[in-house]
Write a protein that holds these residues in place. Structure first.
Motif, mmCIF file in Angstrom:
data_model
loop_
_atom_site.group_PDB
_atom_site.id
_atom_site.type_symbol
_atom_site.label_atom_id
_atom_site.label_comp_id
_atom_site.label_asym_id
_atom_site.label_seq_id
_atom_site.Cartn_x
_atom_site.Cartn_y
_atom_site.Cartn_z
ATOM 1 N N UNK A 74 1.071 -1.179 -0.055
ATOM 2 C CA UNK A 74 0.150 -0.080 -0.077
ATOM 3 C C UNK A 74 0.716 1.125 -0.043
ATOM 4 N N UNK A 75 0.173 2.292 -0.359
ATOM 5 C CA UNK A 75 0.976 3.686 -0.465
ATOM 6 C C UNK A 75 0.108 4.619 0.624
ATOM 7 N N UNK A 76 0.959 5.502 1.159
ATOM 8 C CA UNK A 76 0.652 6.246 2.245
ATOM 9 C C UNK A 76 -0.587 7.137 1.689
ATOM 10 N N UNK A 77 -1.650 7.504 2.500
ATOM 11 C CA UNK A 77 -2.618 8.314 2.092
ATOM 12 C C UNK A 77 -2.400 9.860 1.975
ATOM 13 N N UNK A 78 -1.617 10.231 2.769
ATOM 14 C CA UNK A 78 -1.198 11.712 2.625
ATOM 15 C C UNK A 78 0.040 11.918 1.878
ATOM 16 N N UNK A 79 1.169 11.289 2.329
ATOM 17 C CA UNK A 79 2.398 11.443 1.625
ATOM 18 C C UNK A 79 2.615 10.194 0.453
ATOM 19 N N UNK A 80 2.170 10.559 -0.930
ATOM 20 C CA UNK A 80 2.128 9.536 -1.797
ATOM 21 C C UNK A 80 3.293 8.931 -2.160
ATOM 22 N N UNK A 81 4.293 9.423 -1.603
ATOM 23 C CA UNK A 81 5.710 9.043 -2.238
ATOM 24 C C UNK A 81 6.158 7.916 -1.029
ATOM 25 N N UNK A 82 5.444 7.767 0.000
ATOM 26 C CA UNK A 82 5.893 6.596 0.754
ATOM 27 C C UNK A 82 5.110 5.179 0.298
ATOM 28 N N UNK A 83 5.760 4.288 0.456
ATOM 29 C CA UNK A 83 5.435 2.875 -0.190
ATOM 30 C C UNK A 83 5.823 1.895 0.752
ATOM 31 N N UNK A 84 4.854 0.802 0.896
ATOM 32 C CA UNK A 84 5.466 -0.326 1.802
ATOM 33 C C UNK A 84 4.951 -1.508 1.421
ATOM 34 N N UNK A 85 5.637 -2.881 1.818
ATOM 35 C CA UNK A 85 4.864 -3.858 1.435
ATOM 36 C C UNK A 85 5.223 -5.119 2.454
ATOM 37 N N UNK A 86 4.541 -5.925 2.630
ATOM 38 C CA UNK A 86 4.618 -7.247 3.603
ATOM 39 C C UNK A 86 5.129 -8.489 3.143
ATOM 40 N N UNK A 87 6.239 -8.955 3.408
ATOM 41 C CA UNK A 87 6.947 -10.281 2.819
ATOM 42 C C UNK A 87 6.608 -11.219 3.721
ATOM 43 N N UNK A 88 5.772 -12.277 3.322
ATOM 44 C CA UNK A 88 5.894 -13.641 4.157
ATOM 45 C C UNK A 88 6.859 -14.588 3.696
ATOM 46 N N UNK A 89 7.803 -15.140 4.771
ATOM 47 C CA UNK A 89 8.846 -15.815 4.559
ATOM 48 C C UNK A 89 8.724 -17.060 5.367
ATOM 49 N N UNK A 90 9.477 -18.179 5.119
ATOM 50 C CA UNK A 90 9.633 -19.358 6.064
ATOM 51 C C UNK A 90 10.845 -19.340 6.501
ATOM 52 N N UNK A 91 11.137 -19.797 7.802
ATOM 53 C CA UNK A 91 12.168 -20.002 8.492
ATOM 54 C C UNK A 91 12.920 -21.125 8.266
ATOM 55 N N UNK A 92 13.981 -21.423 8.740
ATOM 56 C CA UNK A 92 14.793 -22.852 8.457
ATOM 57 C C UNK A 92 13.996 -23.800 9.360
ATOM 58 N N UNK A 93 13.299 -23.476 10.401
ATOM 59 C CA UNK A 93 12.937 -24.505 11.494
ATOM 60 C C UNK A 93 11.564 -24.779 11.043
ATOM 61 N N UNK A 94 11.140 -24.345 9.927
ATOM 62 C CA UNK A 94 9.534 -24.706 9.531
ATOM 63 C C UNK A 94 8.687 -23.490 10.113
ATOM 64 N N UNK A 95 9.086 -22.481 10.645
ATOM 65 C CA UNK A 95 8.359 -21.460 11.222
ATOM 66 C C UNK A 95 8.136 -20.342 10.129
ATOM 67 N N UNK A 96 7.157 -19.728 10.239
ATOM 68 C CA UNK A 96 6.913 -18.478 9.318
ATOM 69 C C UNK A 96 6.973 -17.234 9.786
ATOM 70 N N UNK A 97 7.399 -16.174 9.233
ATOM 71 C CA UNK A 97 7.661 -14.853 9.740
ATOM 72 C C UNK A 97 7.178 -13.871 8.717
ATOM 73 N N UNK A 98 6.880 -12.594 9.116
ATOM 74 C CA UNK A 98 6.551 -11.789 8.156
ATOM 75 C C UNK A 98 7.315 -10.287 8.632
ATOM 76 N N UNK A 99 7.607 -9.559 7.272
ATOM 77 C CA UNK A 99 8.358 -8.283 7.838
ATOM 78 C C UNK A 99 7.722 -7.364 6.909
ATOM 79 N N UNK A 100 7.558 -6.162 7.406
ATOM 80 C CA UNK A 100 7.221 -5.006 6.401
ATOM 81 C C UNK A 100 8.576 -3.926 6.115
#
Length: 641
Positions: free
Chosen positions: A546-572
């Motif tokens: 998504x992009x920021x509503x007020x500052x249109x130059x800000x952009x972010x995304x969430x990445x869903x990754x799988x860890x080595x031990x089978x666990x899952x993590x998410x980072x923005x």
């Protein structure tokens, strides 16, 4: 202000010296004329007596003339005595005081000025030596010796300046006495001369001279009182703690004011003298409105150095010097580099310039606005419990988990979660992109040597050629952090808020610029200089963007990754783009549509008909491509410069 006021006093002293010399010349001329009058009257008396010895052919009736001339000769002799007394009186009461004033008072001021200049030069030399102390290999013994040298130089400069200032203040009283006292002696001598000679002056002059004498005595009394007051003040100022003279004495816990909207003080300015050589000059800087001004020593007024509106300021490492920071223009061009004297000055200058760049000084109450802004930044790191007030109206955001149904879920209909459920309190924030160890091993697996020229493998090139979408954007990495949910785009807004707030609180202004390549397979961050891929994300793992509503130059995304031990993590991941963030969101959305469409040939053919293609058969974004390319190229070159 002190330097400006001192220049006024010095200008007054210079004018007084010039005038005193001219006045002394005039008085010496009067004294010389009076001496000449004595010689002239003596010669006249002799000439009158010599009349008797003249042998005139027609000397009839000369006896009366001779007797008259004898009488005139006695009168002239008596006047000659009076003229001699007058000449002696003029020498003692008119010429001598003005000579003493010039040789004693004015010479003293000139000598103290030279001593003050020498002390100032010694202080500048010691400060330059202190400023050159290394930051990385710090020698405590050397630092203590240099700090002691600076303190001694400052104390010496302080003492010389106090003596110089006292002499300048006293000169304002002494010059009034020096101007009136010679004329008092001159007038008294003339009156005594005429009283004895012909009583040409009336008695009213006596009262006037008496009043002038009383005035001189009154001024002398004021001078004595002022001298005593300055002596007491000088003792109080000298009795201060030695830490006042020591630079950076409170480095451990300085009292920093982060709400400043104006700042003034001495800074070291970095000047380039060649391709690789630089010099540092210690100058006086001050802010005026939205401008940074500089006033060199001896200048009447300051000059404009940098427009601070919408600029950015960041700490930099420069030539192994401490407390350096750089001001960057709104276009991204590097501006001036400055060095502060202490940690307190360093942080206050950065905060003040940061506040001014936001144009707080244009508000009705700038100080209150600055305080409110910093309080908001401090509160921003504490997660809020509801987004309902912050985002009353949201633009449609992309929930990629429902992309297969081709539906866009708005943030109003999405369930708003507690911020603590989105991001755990105290989650660390990463402000720079570091290549993970696993990816580094993957790139160099099999004993292959990494190419130092940034050339990618043939397989990656083939993948780029096979990709139906390739779009490049210039972005700057702001920060990343772990998140607990990717159900709505609110997690991206919360991550943006916490990253920007943390940067503002910790004065982190440096950003890593990269090229974001959006393809139908992945997102890649490429180094703009070496063209080496810093990191990449499979497009399928990007679950929210998504992009920021007020500052249109800000952009972010969430990445869903799988860890080595089978666990899952998410980072923005949060970025600032040179273009609108909606365009990047559209490119990511198009890439995901291509992934879904590739599963069905008919859907892919329908998608290719609905979206325009480039000459090589790749998808083209719905915007002015030529204008976009020109913008990216131009801004990228400016950032690299």
């Amino acid at each position: 202000k002190t330097r400006s006021l001192l220049s006024v006093f010095e200008e007054d002293a210079g004018t007084l010296t010039e005038y005193t010399n001219q006045l002394l010349q005039a008085m010496q001329r009067v004294y010389g004329a009076q001496n000449e009058m004595c010689l002239a009257t003596q010669q006249l008396s002799k000439q009158l007596l010599a009349y008797e010895k003249q042998h005139f052919a027609l000397g009839k009736g000369d006896e009366e003339v001779i007797s008259t001339l004898h009488y005139f000769s006695k009168v002239v002799d008596e006047l000659n005595i009076l003229h001699s007394e007058l000449a002696k009186q003029l020498a003692d009461t008119m010429v001598l005081p003005i000579i003493q004033f010039r040789e004693k008072d004015l010479t003293e001021v000139s000598t103290l000025k030279d001593l003050f200049g020498l002390a100032s030069n010694e202080h500048d030399v010691s400060m330059a030596k202190y400023s050159r102390l290394p930051k990385r290999k710090e020698n405590e013994k050397l630092k203590a010796e240099v700090a002691k040298e600076v303190a001694n130089a400052r104390r010496k400069q302080h003492l010389s300046s106090l003596q110089y200032y006292c002499a300048l203040n006293a000169l304002q009283y002494r010059k009034r006495v020096a101007m009136m006292e010679p004329m008092l002696g001159y007038t008294r001598g003339q009156i005594n001369f005429f009283k004895k000679g012909a009583e040409m002056f009336s008695k009213r002059m006596d009262s006037f001279l008496s009043s002038v004498s009383d005035m001189v005595q009154s001024i002398q009394g004021e001078l004595d009182a002022e001298a005593e007051k300055m002596r007491v003040s000088q003792q109080d100022l000298i009795a201060v703690n030695e830490s006042v003279y020591t630079p950076d004495s409170d480095v451990t816990s300085p009292a920093i004011n982060r709400n400043l909207i104006q700042k003034a003080g001495y800074l070291n300015l970095r000047n380039k003298t060649g391709l690789v050589t630089t010099t540092w000059e210690r100058l006086y800087f001050f802010t005026q409105g939205g401008n940074l001004m500089c006033q060199p020593r001896g200048a009447v007024a300051g000059g404009l150095i940098q427009d601070l509106d919408n600029c950015s300021v960041m700490a930099v490492d420069c030539e192994d010097r401490r407390y350096c920071f750089q001001i960057t223009t709104p276009t991204g061009k590097a501006g001036i580099t400055l060095q502060a004297e202490s940690k307190k000055e360093y942080e206050e200058w950065i905060c003040a310039i940061n506040n001014i760049s936001r144009q707080i000084y244009l508000t009705d109450n700038p100080e209150a606005a600055a305080i409110k802004l910093n309080q908001t930044a401090l509160q921003a790191v504490t997660p809020i419990t509801s987004f309902g007030k912050k985002h009353e109206v949201h633009r449609p955001s992309q929930n990629v988990k429902n992309m297969e149904n081709d539906k866009i879920i708005s943030s109003e209909s999405a369930g708003i979660e507690d911020s603590t459920q989105l991001i755990a309190p105290g989650t660390p924030i990463q402000f720079d992109i570091v290549l993970p160890a696993t990816e580094f091993l993957d790139q160099n697996r099999g004993g292959r040597r990494a190419n130092p020229f940034g050339e990618t493998e043939d397989s990656s090139k083939d993948e780029e050629e096979d990709s139906l979408l390739q779009q490049m954007f210039v972005v700057r990495f702001l920060g990343s952090m772990a998140v607990q949910s990717d159900a709505t785009s609110e997690v991206i807004y919360e991550a943006m808020r916490q990253v920007l707030a943390a940067r503002a609180i910790h004065n982190i202004f440096r950003m890593t610029e990269s090229h974001l390549m959006v393809t139908s397979k992945n997102l890649r961050l490429i180094d703009p200089q070496t063209q080496v891929t810093r990191t990449s994300f499979e497009l399928a793992t990007v679950t929210q963007f998504a992009a920021h509503q007020d500052n249109r130059r800000l952009i972010g995304f969430v990445v869903h990754l799988s860890e080595t031990l089978g666990e899952e993590s998410m980072s923005a991941y949060i970025f600032e783009s040179n273009t609108e963030g909606e365009k990047i969101c559209y490119a990511i959305s198009l890439g995901k549509e291509i992934i879904e469409a590739q599963k069905d040939p008919e859907a892919l053919a329908q998608l290719m008909k609905s979206v325009p293609l480039t000459n090589d058969g790749k998808f083209m974004l719905l915007n002015d491509q030529s204008e976009e390319d020109g913008t990216i190229h131009e801004e990228g070159e400016e950032s690299e410069a």
